[in-house]
Design a protein around this motif. Structure first.
Motif, PDB file in Angstrom:
ATOM      1  N   PRO A 159       0.279  -5.191   2.577  1.00 49.21           N
ATOM      2  CA  PRO A 159      -0.521  -5.532   1.395  1.00 49.21           C
ATOM      3  C   PRO A 159      -1.959  -5.094   1.578  1.00 49.21           C
ATOM      4  CG  PRO A 159      -0.250  -7.458   2.780  1.00 49.21           C
ATOM      5  CD  PRO A 159       0.548  -6.360   3.422  1.00 49.21           C
ATOM      6  N   GLY A 160      -2.691  -5.007   0.477  1.00 44.76           N
ATOM      7  CA  GLY A 160      -4.101  -4.636   0.561  1.00 44.76           C
ATOM      8  C   GLY A 160      -4.654  -4.223  -0.780  1.00 44.76           C
ATOM      9  N   HIS A 161      -5.527  -3.239  -0.763  1.00 41.70           N
ATOM     10  CA  HIS A 161      -6.168  -2.719  -1.972  1.00 41.70           C
ATOM     11  C   HIS A 161      -5.449  -1.447  -2.393  1.00 41.70           C
ATOM     12  CE1 HIS A 161      -9.054  -1.786  -4.965  1.00 41.70           C
ATOM     13  NE2 HIS A 161      -9.735  -0.885  -4.275  1.00 41.70           N
ATOM     14  N   ALA A 162      -5.044  -1.371  -3.654  1.00 36.93           N
ATOM     15  CA  ALA A 162      -4.115  -0.333  -4.094  1.00 36.93           C
ATOM     16  C   ALA A 162      -4.738   1.053  -4.190  1.00 36.93           C
ATOM     17  CB  ALA A 162      -3.492  -0.718  -5.435  1.00 36.93           C
ATOM     18  N   VAL A 163      -5.875   1.173  -4.887  1.00 42.05           N
ATOM     19  CA  VAL A 163      -6.495   2.487  -5.102  1.00 42.05           C
ATOM     20  C   VAL A 163      -7.856   2.471  -4.419  1.00 42.05           C
ATOM     21  CG1 VAL A 163      -7.188   4.215  -6.806  1.00 42.05           C
ATOM     22  CG2 VAL A 163      -5.278   2.678  -7.306  1.00 42.05           C
ATOM     23  N   ALA A 164      -7.868   2.859  -3.153  1.00 46.88           N
ATOM     24  CA  ALA A 164      -9.066   2.668  -2.338  1.00 46.88           C
ATOM     25  C   ALA A 164     -10.012   3.860  -2.363  1.00 46.88           C
ATOM     26  CB  ALA A 164      -8.670   2.374  -0.893  1.00 46.88           C
ATOM     27  N   ARG A 165      -9.490   5.063  -2.623  1.00 48.76           N
ATOM     28  CA  ARG A 165     -10.304   6.277  -2.561  1.00 48.76           C
ATOM     29  C   ARG A 165     -11.065   6.328  -1.241  1.00 48.76           C
ATOM     30  NH1 ARG A 165      -8.096   9.579  -5.232  1.00 48.76           N
ATOM     31  NH2 ARG A 165      -9.986  10.846  -5.472  1.00 48.76           N
ATOM     32  N   THR A 166     -10.356   5.958  -0.163  1.00 50.73           N
ATOM     33  CA  THR A 166     -10.948   5.840   1.164  1.00 50.73           C
ATOM     34  C   THR A 166      -9.944   6.334   2.200  1.00 50.73           C
ATOM     35  OG1 THR A 166     -12.248   3.893   0.509  1.00 50.73           O
ATOM     36  CG2 THR A 166     -11.918   4.222   2.862  1.00 50.73           C
ATOM     37  N   PRO A 167     -10.340   7.163   3.147  1.00 51.51           N
ATOM     38  CA  PRO A 167      -9.398   7.604   4.184  1.00 51.51           C
ATOM     39  C   PRO A 167      -9.084   6.467   5.159  1.00 51.51           C
ATOM     40  CG  PRO A 167     -11.599   8.402   4.666  1.00 51.51           C
ATOM     41  CD  PRO A 167     -11.677   7.753   3.311  1.00 51.51           C
ATOM     42  N   VAL A 168      -7.885   6.478   5.700  1.00 54.35           N
ATOM     43  CA  VAL A 168      -7.470   5.530   6.727  1.00 54.35           C
ATOM     44  C   VAL A 168      -6.798   6.330   7.832  1.00 54.35           C
ATOM     45  CG1 VAL A 168      -5.975   3.565   7.284  1.00 54.35           C
ATOM     46  CG2 VAL A 168      -7.149   3.647   5.072  1.00 54.35           C
ATOM     47  N   TRP A 169      -7.096   5.971   9.081  1.00 53.81           N
ATOM     48  CA  TRP A 169      -6.480   6.651  10.225  1.00 53.81           C
ATOM     49  C   TRP A 169      -5.521   5.701  10.939  1.00 53.81           C
ATOM     50  CZ3 TRP A 169     -11.657   6.939   8.960  1.00 53.81           C
ATOM     51  CH2 TRP A 169     -12.132   8.212   8.580  1.00 53.81           C
ATOM     52  N   VAL A 170      -4.495   6.265  11.588  1.00 51.86           N
ATOM     53  CA  VAL A 170      -3.528   5.466  12.316  1.00 51.86           C
ATOM     54  C   VAL A 170      -3.259   6.128  13.662  1.00 51.86           C
ATOM     55  CG1 VAL A 170      -1.508   6.637  11.322  1.00 51.86           C
ATOM     56  CG2 VAL A 170      -1.296   4.265  12.135  1.00 51.86           C
ATOM     57  N   SER A 171      -3.051   5.308  14.679  1.00 52.86           N
ATOM     58  CA  SER A 171      -2.858   5.821  16.037  1.00 52.86           C
ATOM     59  C   SER A 171      -1.377   5.891  16.392  1.00 52.86           C
ATOM     60  CB  SER A 171      -3.579   4.918  17.037  1.00 52.86           C
ATOM     61  OG  SER A 171      -2.820   3.745  17.274  1.00 52.86           O
ATOM     62  N   ASP A 172      -1.108   6.261  17.627  1.00 50.86           N
ATOM     63  CA  ASP A 172       0.231   6.145  18.175  1.00 50.86           C
ATOM     64  C   ASP A 172       0.539   4.663  18.405  1.00 50.86           C
ATOM     65  OD1 ASP A 172      -1.564   5.691  20.178  1.00 50.86           O
ATOM     66  OD2 ASP A 172      -0.843   7.262  21.527  1.00 50.86           O
ATOM     67  N   VAL A 217       0.860  -1.181   0.000  1.00 55.95           N
ATOM     68  CA  VAL A 217       0.000   0.000   0.000  1.00 55.95           C
ATOM     69  C   VAL A 217       0.897   1.232   0.000  1.00 55.95           C
ATOM     70  CG1 VAL A 217      -1.639   1.326   1.392  1.00 55.95           C
ATOM     71  CG2 VAL A 217      -1.944  -1.149   1.115  1.00 55.95           C
ATOM     72  N   GLN A 218       0.561   2.203  -0.863  1.00 61.34           N
ATOM     73  CA  GLN A 218       1.383   3.393  -1.037  1.00 61.34           C
ATOM     74  C   GLN A 218       0.753   4.612  -0.348  1.00 61.34           C
ATOM     75  OE1 GLN A 218       4.419   3.243  -3.210  1.00 61.34           O
ATOM     76  NE2 GLN A 218       3.958   1.134  -2.686  1.00 61.34           N
ATOM     77  N   SER A 219       1.580   5.629  -0.172  1.00 55.16           N
ATOM     78  CA  SER A 219       1.090   6.921   0.296  1.00 55.16           C
ATOM     79  C   SER A 219       0.958   7.857  -0.894  1.00 55.16           C
ATOM     80  CB  SER A 219       2.047   7.518   1.330  1.00 55.16           C
ATOM     81  OG  SER A 219       3.272   7.878   0.702  1.00 55.16           O
ATOM     82  N   SER A 220       0.332   9.006  -0.681  1.00 50.46           N
ATOM     83  CA  SER A 220       0.137   9.941  -1.783  1.00 50.46           C
ATOM     84  C   SER A 220       1.453  10.482  -2.331  1.00 50.46           C
ATOM     85  CB  SER A 220      -0.750  11.108  -1.331  1.00 50.46           C
ATOM     86  OG  SER A 220      -0.169  11.763  -0.215  1.00 50.46           O
ATOM     87  N   SER A 221       2.516  10.397  -1.541  1.00 50.50           N
ATOM     88  CA  SER A 221       3.827  10.848  -2.001  1.00 50.50           C
ATOM     89  C   SER A 221       4.542   9.804  -2.841  1.00 50.50           C
ATOM     90  CB  SER A 221       4.709  11.225  -0.807  1.00 50.50           C
ATOM     91  OG  SER A 221       4.940  10.076   0.013  1.00 50.50           O
ATOM     92  N   GLY A 222       3.950   8.597  -2.916  1.00 50.96           N
ATOM     93  CA  GLY A 222       4.527   7.531  -3.723  1.00 50.96           C
ATOM     94  C   GLY A 222       5.361   6.546  -2.949  1.00 50.96           C
ATOM     95  N   GLY A 223       5.565   6.764  -1.658  1.00 46.96           N
ATOM     96  CA  GLY A 223       6.349   5.843  -0.849  1.00 46.96           C
ATOM     97  C   GLY A 223       5.511   4.698  -0.310  1.00 46.96           C
ATOM     98  N   THR A 224       6.198   3.653   0.138  1.00 43.88           N
ATOM     99  CA  THR A 224       5.523   2.502   0.742  1.00 43.88           C
ATOM    100  C   THR A 224       5.170   2.815   2.189  1.00 43.88           C
ATOM    101  OG1 THR A 224       6.715   0.962  -0.687  1.00 43.88           O
ATOM    102  CG2 THR A 224       5.756   0.067   1.325  1.00 43.88           C
ATOM    103  N   THR A 273      -4.166   9.384   7.614  1.00 43.03           N
ATOM    104  CA  THR A 273      -2.949   9.087   6.865  1.00 43.03           C
ATOM    105  C   THR A 273      -3.037   9.646   5.447  1.00 43.03           C
ATOM    106  OG1 THR A 273      -3.725   7.027   5.867  1.00 43.03           O
ATOM    107  CG2 THR A 273      -2.853   6.892   8.114  1.00 43.03           C
ATOM    108  N   THR A 274      -1.950   9.486   4.724  1.00 41.51           N
ATOM    109  CA  THR A 274      -1.944   9.822   3.294  1.00 41.51           C
ATOM    110  C   THR A 274      -1.959   8.552   2.451  1.00 41.51           C
ATOM    111  OG1 THR A 274       0.489   9.913   3.281  1.00 41.51           O
ATOM    112  CG2 THR A 274      -0.702  11.984   3.679  1.00 41.51           C
ATOM    113  N   TYR A 275      -2.423   7.435   3.046  1.00 41.93           N
ATOM    114  CA  TYR A 275      -2.491   6.178   2.294  1.00 41.93           C
ATOM    115  C   TYR A 275      -3.399   6.348   1.076  1.00 41.93           C
ATOM    116  CZ  TYR A 275      -0.929   3.844   6.675  1.00 41.93           C
ATOM    117  OH  TYR A 275      -0.257   3.452   7.802  1.00 41.93           O
ATOM    118  N   THR A 276      -2.950   5.871  -0.062  1.00 50.61           N
ATOM    119  CA  THR A 276      -3.824   5.809  -1.238  1.00 50.61           C
ATOM    120  C   THR A 276      -4.509   4.454  -1.328  1.00 50.61           C
ATOM    121  OG1 THR A 276      -1.974   5.087  -2.623  1.00 50.61           O
ATOM    122  CG2 THR A 276      -2.432   7.447  -2.535  1.00 50.61           C
ATOM    123  N   GLY A 277      -4.051   3.494  -0.537  1.00 53.54           N
ATOM    124  CA  GLY A 277      -4.630   2.157  -0.526  1.00 53.54           C
ATOM    125  C   GLY A 277      -5.236   1.826   0.821  1.00 53.54           C
TER     126      GLY A 277
END
Length: 679
Positions: free
Chosen positions: A393-406, A278-285, A422-426
């Motif tokens: 791993p997961g779904h590549a282009v989700a068009r869905t926000p994801v949140w992450v905690s501490d 799964v990638q971020s909007s900046s293109g990184g993993t 997050t800035t996850y794109t997946g």
């Protein structure tokens, strides 16, 4: 109606250049090297030691343990399977919903079954012996194994012919790909190393692979007493196809329990697993380290009066195991939105444990929990990931926000205080949500199988504008309806370049490989499948219009045949209170290919091919076609070459585009022009 659909699907509707090969369920494989001694081997499905007859896995050390998978002394590396992938020797793994007992790896003893007519018995207890499909973990060496047939034997009084006579079921494995040259896109697990008999080890570019192959059961829910493997080969020889089976299992139906305590499950939300990173909007993993992921899912139908829910997690595209220390589910707070829950999250368990480890290529379903979720609500699933994971791993282009905690277990948090968007794109790990449905009148699910037209790759990024969401909205607002959504609408959309079968031996295969099995047939109580694909295949084709069109037509025919060969979970026919074999009940719709967009224009040849494909579908599949092309084209026809401006944003499909596709689906299902309405 279903029988008519199945017959029409398997008749002479294939392109003229493809041979018609309606499944006759032959009893003898086309490649048969019969071994009388092997044919008498019998074992239990959960202890196959008595049926093993080949060693395909070795331990690589200074003196590699003996193994020969292919007649040339080559083998899998045991450390790849057990250490890296987490497939534990002699333990079980769940793949495509079926729990399969693995042999012991790496000791130099037999660790797989060359398909030579062995009979695997299914005990009445301790293993799943009823379901809707058999899933084989298999691979071929020396080239693909094609047209291998075997027999499924049902328990006494468990599967009868329409005349009421006892019957067995012949099955056919159309193609099992070669472990090295077969496509990675269809593999359940891809390993790194290949061991050799001269005590060397290499890392082939494609990687050794194991495939999951499913076979539909003609009497879903009926008890099976034994399964006989194909009589395909009794030894390995360099350059000669051999069929290897690591193990097999029965995928359960979506009815759990029995009698008055039985629960009927149906899918309400799904997400395809299609990327290993799964990638971020900046293109990184993206990475996590002991953090909690909070993932929203915009469901279609709500929970019924039983308020039952269960969650599906998948590591299908992963290369290593993943452990979740805790997990929970809760409805989203509609006022605060974001990562805030409307009530204290309900903890999830897996076989009674709050934590679960999922091997690479595997999946898991939570234990049922009580959850009140209304139609079209957003549900928040929280997953506390154990330790550091460098690639999710997961779904590549989700068009869905994801949140992450501490770096804390926040699965029980109601407030969003400790979560950051997050800035996850997946979308990692979460693959599906089921809810309970009426026991007396259970509903089914509609699965949307397709490429960008289904996934909504360019729609709004709020998780509520995929085609599945647009169809759910259209059903709720249908003037001919009652504001209720009466069946699950599941999104199996992906940005893969191709979803058309590439490795079939027959023009009309009657079993399935991944991704079709994992993305569609594993879904809870699938009754209807809408196939919307072909655009990417046409855009990638460099041949002339006829060649490109016929390739796409052949692939669509193959998909239609595969899906039409499977059966719904809860529509079994009976004679004198005994289950009987039945015609296919899964309804298949085929969508016309919409015009190419300015962002992804086609050549003149590709456009001509697209128009040819649409004409072919409309001419040959009356009663099965949803005319998506007409829904978004400038002049409202399947052969118009442009998308109307109102449905585009910067040359890409907009939210309006998906709304128009959804409107066409509802219009066509309301109009009565389809052979079988969705149910």
């Amino acid at each position: 109606m279903a029988a008519a659909l199945a017959a029409g699907s398997l008749a002479a509707t294939a392109p003229a250049h493809a041979a018609s090969d309606a499944p006759a369920r032959p009893r003898t494989a086309s490649h048969s090297a019969r071994s009388q001694s092997a044919a008498r081997l019998t074992c239990a499905v959960n202890d196959t030691s008595g049926c093993l007859n080949n060693t395909a896995t070795s331990t690589f050390t200074a003196t590699t343990s003996p193994a020969d998978a292919d007649g040339s002394g080559n083998s899998f590396d045991a450390a790849d399977l057990t250490g890296t992938a987490g497939w534990q020797s002699g333990r079980t793994v769940t793949v495509d919903g079926a729990t399969i007992t693995l042999p012991k790896f790496g000791s130099g003893t037999y660790d797989n079954m060359l398909a030579s007519g062995q009979t695997l018995t299914l005990p009445g207890s301790s293993v799943v012996n009823t379901g809707d499909a058999v899933v084989f973990l298999a691979f071929a060496t020396g080239g693909a194994a094609k047209d291998a047939t075997g027999t499924i034997t049902y328990a006494r009084n468990n599967c009868l012919s329409p005349d009421g006579d006892p019957t067995d079921q012949d099955y056919r494995l159309d193609t099992v790909p070669d472990w090295l040259s077969g496509p990675s896109s269809a593999a359940s697990i891809t390993l790194v190393h290949e061991n050799h008999s001269d005590n060397t080890q290499t890392s082939p570019s494609s990687g050794p692979k194991v495939y999951a192959v499913s076979v539909p059961l003609v009497c879903p829910g009926s008890a099976i007493s034994s399964i006989t493997l194909p009589q395909f080969t009794d030894g390995v020889q360099a350059g000669q196809p051999a069929l290897h089976i690591l193990g097999l299992g029965i995928r359960p139906t979506t009815v759990t329990g029995s009698g008055s305590s039985a629960l009927h499950w149906v899918g309400t939300w799904a997400s395809v697993q299609d990327t290993d990173k799964v990638q971020s909007s900046s293109g990184g993993t993206t990475t996590v380290d002991s953090q909690t992921l909070r993932i929203p899912a915009h469901v279609s139908i709500g929970t019924d009066s039983g308020d039952g829910a269960r969650i599906h997690l998948s590591n299908a595209m992963g290369a290593t195991p993943v452990t979740f220390d805790a997990a929970s589910v809760a409805p989203q707070d509609t006022a605060a939105a974001g990562a805030t829950t409307a009530a204290a999250p309900t903890a999830l368990t897996f076989d009674g444990s709050p934590s679960v480890t999922i091997p690479a290529g595997a999946d898991v379903t939570s234990d049922p929990v009580a959850l009140t979720a209304r139609q079209q609500a957003t549900v928040l699933v929280s997953l506390r990931v154990h330790g550091e994971v460098s690639a999710m791993p997961g779904h590549a282009v989700a068009r869905t926000p994801v949140w992450v905690s501490d770096a804390t277990d926040r699965t029980g948090d109601t407030a969003a205080t400790h979560y950051t968007q997050t800035t996850y794109t997946g979308l990692p790990y979460l693959s599906g949500i089921d809810v309970t449905t009426s026991t007396s009148s259970p509903t089914g699910s509609l699965v949307l199988y397709g490429d960008q037209s289904v996934n909504g790759d360019t729609a709004s990024g709020d998780g509520r504008h995929h085609l599945s969401d647009a169809i759910t909205d259209a059903l709720a607002n249908d003037p001919h309806g009652d504001t209720s959504v009466h069946y699950g609408v599941l999104n199996a959309g992906t940005d893969r370049n191709s979803l058309l079968p590439q490795i079939t031996n027959s023009a009309t295969p009657v079993n399935a490989l991944n991704p079709l099995d994992r993305d569609v047939l594993v879904q809870a109580n699938v009754r209807t499948v809408l196939v919307s694909t072909g655009a990417a295949d046409l855009l990638n084709c460099t041949g002339n219009a006829y060649t490109c069109a016929t390739q796409a037509e052949t692939g669509l025919v193959s998909l239609n045949c595969q899906l039409s060969s499977y059966y719904t979970d809860d529509s079994q026919s009976y004679v004198d209170q005994q289950p009987v074999t039945q015609n296919s009940d899964i309804t298949v719709y085929l969508a016309t290919v919409p015009p190419f967009t300015a962002a992804h224009p086609g050549t003149a040849a590709q456009e001509a091919a697209r128009e040819q494909v649409n004409t072919y579908l409309l001419d040959n599949y009356p009663g099965q076609v949803i005319d998506f092309a007409a829904a978004v084209s400038t002049d409202g026809t399947a052969t118009s070459s442009t998308v109307k401006a109102a449905d585009l944003s910067d040359g890409n499909p907009s939210d309006g585009y998906y709304a128009d596709l959804a409107g066409r689906y509802v219009n066509d299902t309301d109009s009565g022009t389809l052979i079988q309405p969705p149910n």
